[in-house]
Design a protein around this motif. Structure first.
Motif, mmCIF file in Angstrom:
data_model
loop_
_atom_site.group_PDB
_atom_site.id
_atom_site.type_symbol
_atom_site.label_atom_id
_atom_site.label_comp_id
_atom_site.label_asym_id
_atom_site.label_seq_id
_atom_site.Cartn_x
_atom_site.Cartn_y
_atom_site.Cartn_z
ATOM 1 N N SER A 257 -19.742 -2.506 60.535
ATOM 2 C CA SER A 257 -19.952 -1.929 61.863
ATOM 3 C C SER A 257 -20.854 -2.830 62.693
ATOM 4 N N SER A 258 -20.323 -3.292 63.819
ATOM 5 C CA SER A 258 -21.165 -4.053 64.743
ATOM 6 C C SER A 258 -22.138 -3.122 65.447
ATOM 7 N N TYR A 259 -21.793 -1.834 65.528
ATOM 8 C CA TYR A 259 -22.699 -0.863 66.144
ATOM 9 C C TYR A 259 -23.977 -0.755 65.311
ATOM 10 N N GLN A 260 -23.824 -0.690 63.995
ATOM 11 C CA GLN A 260 -24.997 -0.595 63.131
ATOM 12 C C GLN A 260 -25.845 -1.847 63.200
ATOM 13 N N ARG A 261 -25.200 -2.993 63.370
ATOM 14 C CA ARG A 261 -25.961 -4.246 63.487
ATOM 15 C C ARG A 261 -26.549 -4.422 64.878
ATOM 16 N N GLY A 262 -26.042 -3.661 65.843
ATOM 17 C CA GLY A 262 -26.540 -3.782 67.207
ATOM 18 C C GLY A 262 -26.149 -5.066 67.882
ATOM 19 N N GLN A 263 -25.023 -5.635 67.450
ATOM 20 C CA GLN A 263 -24.610 -6.942 67.963
ATOM 21 C C GLN A 263 -23.090 -7.043 68.000
ATOM 22 N N PRO A 264 -22.472 -7.161 69.201
ATOM 23 C CA PRO A 264 -21.026 -7.397 69.255
ATOM 24 C C PRO A 264 -20.666 -8.692 68.544
ATOM 25 N N ILE A 265 -19.413 -8.863 68.218
ATOM 26 C CA ILE A 265 -18.972 -10.045 67.499
ATOM 27 C C ILE A 265 -17.905 -10.764 68.303
ATOM 28 N N GLU A 266 -17.868 -12.085 68.175
ATOM 29 C CA GLU A 266 -16.861 -12.908 68.839
ATOM 30 C C GLU A 266 -16.034 -13.633 67.792
ATOM 31 N N PHE A 267 -14.725 -13.684 68.002
ATOM 32 C CA PHE A 267 -13.849 -14.376 67.056
ATOM 33 C C PHE A 267 -12.501 -14.643 67.713
ATOM 34 N N GLY A 268 -11.759 -15.550 67.122
ATOM 35 C CA GLY A 268 -10.403 -15.816 67.570
ATOM 36 C C GLY A 268 -9.431 -14.867 66.886
ATOM 37 N N LEU A 269 -8.465 -14.377 67.620
ATOM 38 C CA LEU A 269 -7.503 -13.438 67.046
ATOM 39 C C LEU A 269 -6.590 -14.091 66.019
ATOM 40 N N ASP A 270 -6.590 -15.403 65.970
ATOM 41 C CA ASP A 270 -5.816 -16.096 64.943
ATOM 42 C C ASP A 270 -6.655 -16.360 63.694
ATOM 43 N N GLN A 271 -7.854 -15.770 63.629
ATOM 44 C CA GLN A 271 -8.757 -15.990 62.500
ATOM 45 C C GLN A 271 -9.051 -14.713 61.720
ATOM 46 N N VAL A 272 -8.361 -13.643 62.043
ATOM 47 C CA VAL A 272 -8.650 -12.346 61.424
ATOM 48 C C VAL A 272 -7.405 -11.795 60.741
ATOM 49 N N ILE A 273 -7.526 -10.643 60.111
ATOM 50 C CA ILE A 273 -6.393 -10.036 59.414
ATOM 51 C C ILE A 273 -5.278 -9.713 60.411
ATOM 52 N N LYS A 274 -4.062 -9.634 59.896
ATOM 53 C CA LYS A 274 -2.888 -9.465 60.749
ATOM 54 C C LYS A 274 -2.980 -8.207 61.609
#
Length: 326
Positions: A257-274
């Protein structure tokens, strides 16, 4: 314990300095509690003895500095899941004294110590407790039900005292390799069984969930629901995005959960699960969607090694698309 116990626990203490001049210990194997057997009759005894040889070879250069009764107490205590019998601060002091003593004995210069200075006195009991509490015990605790502790310390004492072992080096190696192979085979069988259960549970859930009003099922099997619409830019499958999200197992357990970490995340959509690549590509910026991702679009038959996501697990994600990044 990995096959690399040799050197793993000992390397931090022996300094890779090859202290070949160290005199071997002349002490009883593990006090009165040690089992005096003439043969290794059970698989637990054989495994314990093989591991004991490995442990003894690991610590051979410092064997004269180890109180085996204390080592056994530390290991037994760790097996019971109790706090270490020696504090971390005291263990660090003992480790430092041991390092200096072994360097002096091997003729190596010790920083801050004048040449010819006698080796510092090392408390053998504290060395045993340190190794048992922080190295051997924790390393072997996951397999404590599989090995015989008496046989292990019988092997350690015999090896330290240059006695005649009840196993050859080849037999010990074969025993360890056989154990690891059996454990790996069992782990694979357990994973396959769990994967089958997770697949069945996921299929049943998805079949029911697709009938819920507002839930959309795509051609791939991904399901989603719009929790909050948006009217911004939609990302491409190759876009980089900034999101907030929370991931859950079907039983509701939050595993990320990024909510629990208090930090949004950035990533490429070609780098994550389908499932993420497909799902987030459907979202306008500013929207919040809920996704149900079947195992084949998530982490597949492997899951995440060591958990928390099991093989073929169906996952739930709430995702807010904050930005499509340049």
């Amino acid at each position: 314990m990995k096959m690399g116990m040799r050197g793993a626990a000992a390397s931090v203490l022996i300094l890779a300095m090859g202290a070949t001049g160290t005199v071997m210990s002349q002490q009883p194997a593990a006090g009165a509690a040690a089992k005096e057997t003439s043969a290794l009759n059970s698989q637990r005894e054989k495994l314990g003895y093989a591991i004991g040889i490995d442990v003894a070879n690991s610590f051979a250069p410092i064997s004269s500095e180890i109180d085996l009764a204390a080592l056994r107490r530390g290991v037994t205590n760790a097996f019971a899941g109790k706090p270490p019998l020696i504090s971390q601060e005291e263990a660090q002091k003992t480790d430092a004294a041991l390092r200096q003593a072994m360097m002096v004995k091997s003729g190596q210069p010790v920083p801050g110590m004048a040449p010819g200075t006698p080796a510092p006195k090392v408390d053998r009991e504290k060395v045993g407790l340190m190794l048992g509490s922080y190295a051997v015990g924790p390393s072997l605790a996951p397999m404590k039900e599989d090995l015989d502790l008496d046989a292990l310390f019988d092997a350690v004492g015999t090896t330290f005292n240059k006695g005649t072992p009840k196993m050859t080096a080849e037999q010990a190696k074969a025993t360890l390799e056989g154990f690891m192979s059996a454990k790996q085979a069992q782990a694979q069988a357990d994973a396959a069984a769990q994967g089958g259960k997770n697949r069945e549970a996921g299929n049943a859930f998805m079949a029911k969930n697709k009938t819920v009003p507002g839930v959309v099922t795509t051609a791939s099997g991904l399901q989603y629901q719009v929790l909050r619409p948006g009217n911004g830019e939609r990302p491409l499958p190759t876009s980089k995005v900034r999101v907030n999200y929370e991931g859950k197992l079907l039983d509701g357990t939050v595993f990320d959960s990024s909510y629990q970490r208090g930090q949004p995340i950035e990533f490429g959509l070609d780098q994550v699960i389908k499932g993420w690549s497909e799902g987030v590509s459907l979202m306008p910026t500013g929207s919040k969607y809920r996704f149900w991702i079947p195992g084949e679009l998530a982490y597949g038959e492997q899951g995440t090694p060591g958990g928390p996501i099991g093989p073929n697990a169906t996952l739930t994600f709430d995702v807010e698309l904050l930005n499509v990044l340049p």
